[in-house]
Motif scaffolding. Sequence first.
Motif, PDB file in Angstrom:
ATOM      1  N   GLY A 195       0.777  -1.231   0.000  1.00 47.43           N
ATOM      2  CA  GLY A 195       0.000   0.000   0.000  1.00 47.43           C
ATOM      3  C   GLY A 195       0.807   1.279   0.000  1.00 47.43           C
ATOM      4  O   GLY A 195       0.290   2.335   0.382  1.00 47.43           O
ATOM      5  N   ASN A 196       2.072   1.226  -0.445  1.00 46.03           N
ATOM      6  CA  ASN A 196       2.896   2.437  -0.424  1.00 46.03           C
ATOM      7  C   ASN A 196       2.920   3.155  -1.767  1.00 46.03           C
ATOM      8  O   ASN A 196       3.676   4.105  -1.955  1.00 46.03           O
ATOM      9  N   GLY A 197       2.110   2.701  -2.707  1.00 47.88           N
ATOM     10  CA  GLY A 197       2.003   3.400  -3.979  1.00 47.88           C
ATOM     11  C   GLY A 197       2.966   2.949  -5.042  1.00 47.88           C
ATOM     12  O   GLY A 197       2.978   3.528  -6.137  1.00 47.88           O
ATOM     13  N   THR A 198       3.801   1.929  -4.777  1.00 50.38           N
ATOM     14  CA  THR A 198       4.699   1.402  -5.793  1.00 50.38           C
ATOM     15  C   THR A 198       4.421  -0.081  -6.019  1.00 50.38           C
ATOM     16  O   THR A 198       3.917  -0.766  -5.134  1.00 50.38           O
ATOM     17  N   VAL A 199       4.791  -0.555  -7.197  1.00 46.38           N
ATOM     18  CA  VAL A 199       4.520  -1.940  -7.574  1.00 46.38           C
ATOM     19  C   VAL A 199       5.490  -2.889  -6.870  1.00 46.38           C
ATOM     20  O   VAL A 199       6.703  -2.653  -6.858  1.00 46.38           O
ATOM     21  N   ASP A 200       4.963  -3.948  -6.267  1.00 47.84           N
ATOM     22  CA  ASP A 200       5.783  -4.959  -5.597  1.00 47.84           C
ATOM     23  C   ASP A 200       5.861  -6.265  -6.381  1.00 47.84           C
ATOM     24  O   ASP A 200       6.845  -7.001  -6.269  1.00 47.84           O
ATOM     25  N   ARG A 201       4.817  -6.564  -7.132  1.00 48.72           N
ATOM     26  CA  ARG A 201       4.752  -7.853  -7.805  1.00 48.72           C
ATOM     27  C   ARG A 201       3.966  -7.690  -9.100  1.00 48.72           C
ATOM     28  O   ARG A 201       3.028  -6.879  -9.167  1.00 48.72           O
ATOM     29  N   VAL A 202       4.332  -8.462 -10.106  1.00 46.53           N
ATOM     30  CA  VAL A 202       3.649  -8.431 -11.398  1.00 46.53           C
ATOM     31  C   VAL A 202       3.346  -9.861 -11.810  1.00 46.53           C
ATOM     32  O   VAL A 202       4.187 -10.762 -11.649  1.00 46.53           O
ATOM     33  N   TYR A 203       2.144 -10.089 -12.329  1.00 50.60           N
ATOM     34  CA  TYR A 203       1.728 -11.414 -12.780  1.00 50.60           C
ATOM     35  C   TYR A 203       1.363 -11.335 -14.260  1.00 50.60           C
ATOM     36  O   TYR A 203       0.682 -10.409 -14.697  1.00 50.60           O
ATOM     37  N   ALA A 204       1.815 -12.330 -15.035  1.00 48.51           N
ATOM     38  CA  ALA A 204       1.464 -12.385 -16.451  1.00 48.51           C
ATOM     39  C   ALA A 204       1.640 -13.805 -16.961  1.00 48.51           C
ATOM     40  O   ALA A 204       2.545 -14.529 -16.525  1.00 48.51           O
ATOM     41  N   GLY A 205       0.789 -14.195 -17.899  1.00 52.98           N
ATOM     42  CA  GLY A 205       0.884 -15.505 -18.525  1.00 52.98           C
ATOM     43  C   GLY A 205       1.597 -15.421 -19.863  1.00 52.98           C
ATOM     44  O   GLY A 205       1.881 -14.333 -20.375  1.00 52.98           O
ATOM     45  N   LEU A 210       2.325 -17.696 -23.917  1.00 50.06           N
ATOM     46  CA  LEU A 210       1.716 -18.559 -24.916  1.00 50.06           C
ATOM     47  C   LEU A 210       2.037 -20.033 -24.714  1.00 50.06           C
ATOM     48  O   LEU A 210       1.463 -20.886 -25.384  1.00 50.06           O
ATOM     49  N   TYR A 211       2.949 -20.338 -23.802  1.00 47.14           N
ATOM     50  CA  TYR A 211       3.268 -21.716 -23.462  1.00 47.14           C
ATOM     51  C   TYR A 211       2.516 -22.187 -22.208  1.00 47.14           C
ATOM     52  O   TYR A 211       2.797 -23.257 -21.682  1.00 47.14           O
ATOM     53  N   GLY A 212       1.587 -21.383 -21.726  1.00 46.94           N
ATOM     54  CA  GLY A 212       0.776 -21.790 -20.583  1.00 46.94           C
ATOM     55  C   GLY A 212       1.422 -21.584 -19.235  1.00 46.94           C
ATOM     56  O   GLY A 212       0.992 -22.195 -18.247  1.00 46.94           O
ATOM     57  N   ASN A 213       2.421 -20.722 -19.149  1.00 45.48           N
ATOM     58  CA  ASN A 213       3.057 -20.420 -17.869  1.00 45.48           C
ATOM     59  C   ASN A 213       2.481 -19.137 -17.281  1.00 45.48           C
ATOM     60  O   ASN A 213       2.340 -18.136 -17.993  1.00 45.48           O
ATOM     61  N   MET A 214       2.150 -19.172 -15.990  1.00 48.18           N
ATOM     62  CA  MET A 214       1.795 -17.957 -15.270  1.00 48.18           C
ATOM     63  C   MET A 214       3.007 -17.564 -14.431  1.00 48.18           C
ATOM     64  O   MET A 214       3.448 -18.322 -13.565  1.00 48.18           O
ATOM     65  N   TRP A 215       3.549 -16.382 -14.717  1.00 46.52           N
ATOM     66  CA  TRP A 215       4.769 -15.915 -14.070  1.00 46.52           C
ATOM     67  C   TRP A 215       4.462 -14.905 -12.978  1.00 46.52           C
ATOM     68  O   TRP A 215       3.530 -14.113 -13.095  1.00 46.52           O
ATOM     69  N   ALA A 216       5.264 -14.931 -11.929  1.00 48.84           N
ATOM     70  CA  ALA A 216       5.231 -13.900 -10.884  1.00 48.84           C
ATOM     71  C   ALA A 216       6.596 -13.226 -10.872  1.00 48.84           C
ATOM     72  O   ALA A 216       7.628 -13.905 -10.754  1.00 48.84           O
ATOM     73  N   PHE A 217       6.618 -11.913 -11.004  1.00 54.22           N
ATOM     74  CA  PHE A 217       7.851 -11.138 -10.997  1.00 54.22           C
ATOM     75  C   PHE A 217       7.932 -10.324  -9.705  1.00 54.22           C
ATOM     76  O   PHE A 217       6.987  -9.591  -9.372  1.00 54.22           O
ATOM     77  N   ASP A 218       9.045 -10.446  -8.989  1.00 52.56           N
ATOM     78  CA  ASP A 218       9.245  -9.730  -7.728  1.00 52.56           C
ATOM     79  C   ASP A 218       9.956  -8.407  -8.008  1.00 52.56           C
ATOM     80  O   ASP A 218      11.116  -8.385  -8.420  1.00 52.56           O
ATOM     81  N   LEU A 219       9.235  -7.299  -7.791  1.00 52.96           N
ATOM     82  CA  LEU A 219       9.787  -5.961  -7.987  1.00 52.96           C
ATOM     83  C   LEU A 219       9.820  -5.183  -6.675  1.00 52.96           C
ATOM     84  O   LEU A 219       9.788  -3.949  -6.663  1.00 52.96           O
ATOM     85  N   SER A 220       9.862  -5.894  -5.546  1.00 47.85           N
ATOM     86  CA  SER A 220       9.732  -5.242  -4.247  1.00 47.85           C
ATOM     87  C   SER A 220      11.003  -4.544  -3.780  1.00 47.85           C
ATOM     88  O   SER A 220      10.949  -3.653  -2.939  1.00 47.85           O
TER      89      SER A 220
END
Length: 296
Positions: free
Chosen positions: A21-31, A33-43
């Motif tokens: 809740g501090n106004g900046t992105v901590d995590r990003v999720y995206a799928g 075309l090979y069926g993978n759902m990724w989580a990216f840590d930007l914390s």
Amino acid sequence: GIGTPGDRNGLSTPQIADLDGNGTVDRVYAGDLYGNMWAFDLSSDTASSWGIVNNEPLMTTPGGQPITTAPVLAKHPTISDDGTNDPNVMVYFGTGQYLTNADKSDPSLNYFFGIWDKADDDPTRYPLSTATADLVKQNYLNGFSDADGNPVRVLSDNTVDYQGGDYGWYFEIDEPGEKLIFKPVLRAGIVFFTTFIPNPDPCGEGGFNYFFSVDMVNGSSPDAPEIDTDGNGVIDDNDRVKNGATVGVMAARKSEGLAPNPVFVDDIAYTGAKPTKVRKLKDIPTGRFSWQELLQ
């Protein structure tokens, strides 16, 4: 690192999360075309520390069915946010591709998922998979119809034991070639989304869609009717659907045409062919919430 020059991969629309809740992105999720759902840590404050969580996908879909829409996120609805389950996020998404002419006649089976991204002492558990029983499957209960006699889908109510090792739920989208190509919507504990079954004729247009509403905790049909199935303008027990012997709650209804993601205006969902009345949200309290004393 996924894909080849002859079979290229691509990342679908991402969904960002500000977890503290501090106004900046901590995590990003995206799928992809090979069926993978990724989580990216930007914390981290240091960009060089950003990267893929566990260096593995969070989830890989059966058969590598492609993910082409952004997921929708929510804090886990039943597990407390005490730091031991960080980031404690539920990620909701479906599979399906509608980008080429070949996709119109592709009979592949697609899926919808609700998966739990939590702190795990055993990173080798990832990627989550239906093949390793990380997720609980919901099934269709046959023979149900609405007040007009039209067939509808009702889903089972199998328990998802998050405390006992389950990481979420899934179900098949059912008809061959039926796919999810629009982003889901979360509303009052229910996941709403539309699927599409295209006309397989390369020169044709149109098709059919299903409008889904499922429980965000376990992916079942809602506990009570969410949609006015009998068209009388009131949502009550008369909107439960029947199969001759038992009653249930509708998870999805079929309509003609291509329907985008639902748009809600008060208690009406706009999903394409015609507006659909849905359960009204609880009233937001009104009136004075605070006061301020001005000193001169």
